[in-house]
Design a protein around this motif. Sequence first.
Motif, PDB file in Angstrom:
ATOM      1  N   GLN A  79       0.864  -1.176   0.000  1.00 41.25           N
ATOM      2  CA  GLN A  79       0.000   0.000   0.000  1.00 41.25           C
ATOM      3  C   GLN A  79       0.907   1.235   0.000  1.00 41.25           C
ATOM      4  N   GLU A 125       0.515   4.401  -0.600  1.00 44.50           N
ATOM      5  CA  GLU A 125       0.055   5.732  -0.224  1.00 44.50           C
ATOM      6  C   GLU A 125       0.613   6.234   1.114  1.00 44.50           C
ATOM      7  N   PRO A 126       0.539   5.454   2.214  1.00 46.19           N
ATOM      8  CA  PRO A 126       1.097   5.955   3.473  1.00 46.19           C
ATOM      9  C   PRO A 126       2.601   6.251   3.381  1.00 46.19           C
ATOM     10  N   ALA A 169       4.279   6.957   0.585  1.00 46.71           N
ATOM     11  CA  ALA A 169       4.432   8.116  -0.297  1.00 46.71           C
ATOM     12  C   ALA A 169       4.117   9.412   0.438  1.00 46.71           C
ATOM     13  N   ASN A 170       3.081   9.404   1.254  1.00 43.50           N
ATOM     14  CA  ASN A 170       2.740  10.606   2.027  1.00 43.50           C
ATOM     15  C   ASN A 170       3.868  10.978   2.987  1.00 43.50           C
ATOM     16  N   THR A 171       4.418  10.007   3.667  1.00 41.61           N
ATOM     17  CA  THR A 171       5.525  10.287   4.589  1.00 41.61           C
ATOM     18  C   THR A 171       6.727  10.853   3.841  1.00 41.61           C
ATOM     19  N   THR A 207       6.884  12.303   0.806  1.00 41.51           N
ATOM     20  CA  THR A 207       6.681  13.585   0.123  1.00 41.51           C
ATOM     21  C   THR A 207       6.267  14.705   1.068  1.00 41.51           C
ATOM     22  N   GLN A 208       5.349  14.426   1.969  1.00 44.24           N
ATOM     23  CA  GLN A 208       4.827  15.498   2.839  1.00 44.24           C
ATOM     24  C   GLN A 208       5.727  15.747   4.038  1.00 44.24           C
ATOM     25  N   ALA A 209       6.185  14.695   4.700  1.00 42.95           N
ATOM     26  CA  ALA A 209       6.999  14.897   5.896  1.00 42.95           C
ATOM     27  C   ALA A 209       8.474  15.138   5.563  1.00 42.95           C
ATOM     28  N   ARG A 220      10.269  13.904  -3.735  1.00 41.22           N
ATOM     29  CA  ARG A 220       9.340  13.983  -4.859  1.00 41.22           C
ATOM     30  C   ARG A 220       9.153  12.606  -5.464  1.00 41.22           C
ATOM     31  N   MET A 221       7.958  12.380  -5.994  1.00 39.55           N
ATOM     32  CA  MET A 221       7.649  11.114  -6.656  1.00 39.55           C
ATOM     33  C   MET A 221       8.367  11.044  -7.993  1.00 39.55           C
TER      34      MET A 221
END
Length: 180
Positions: free
Chosen positions: A163, A165-166, A168-170, A172-174, A178-179
């Motif tokens: 999965q 998404e979690p 990727a969020n960590t 990119t956001q934290a 970059r993807m």
Amino acid sequence: MNLTGLHHVTAVTGNASLNLHFYTQTLGLRLVKKTVNQDDVSAYHLFYGDEIGSAGTEVTFFDWPHAGPNVPGIGSLTDIALRVPGRAALEWWVQRFDNLNVRHSGIIERDGRAAIAFTDPEGQRLILVDDDGAPGGAPWRDSPVPPEYAIRGLFSITIIARQPEPLANTLTQALGMRMA
């Protein structure tokens, strides 16, 4: 926090002496430090990098004897890509790998860059990537690899997640990555 790239990447070895030989004598990295794993003081933590142990050049290993060979798959870091200074360096590495009987892909294209894929003796997947002469990394002066062909540092890692998404969020956001 302003991150400009990977600081280091850590994997596991079941055979510290084989690991040490491959990363210092085959790849020409410096053993920057040998310490203990702070979470398991019975295990070594081996740090390989450039001459001065610069951030962004280090590949480290926890030494857990009798660990099995690397098995890439879901939930793992599968590829560690390392920078080399140009196509001439990749051509030199093909000859070195041939001479040392290191199985490799030959020069291939990966994400628009020339590269060589190979594995260490325990199956950790590695890639040498033409970094177009990007600055950074001070070749180890006692390396068996000439400075003009030496590994300069980390380029990228590949992680496989069931999965994404979690993760990727960590990232990119934290952490501001970059993807790709």
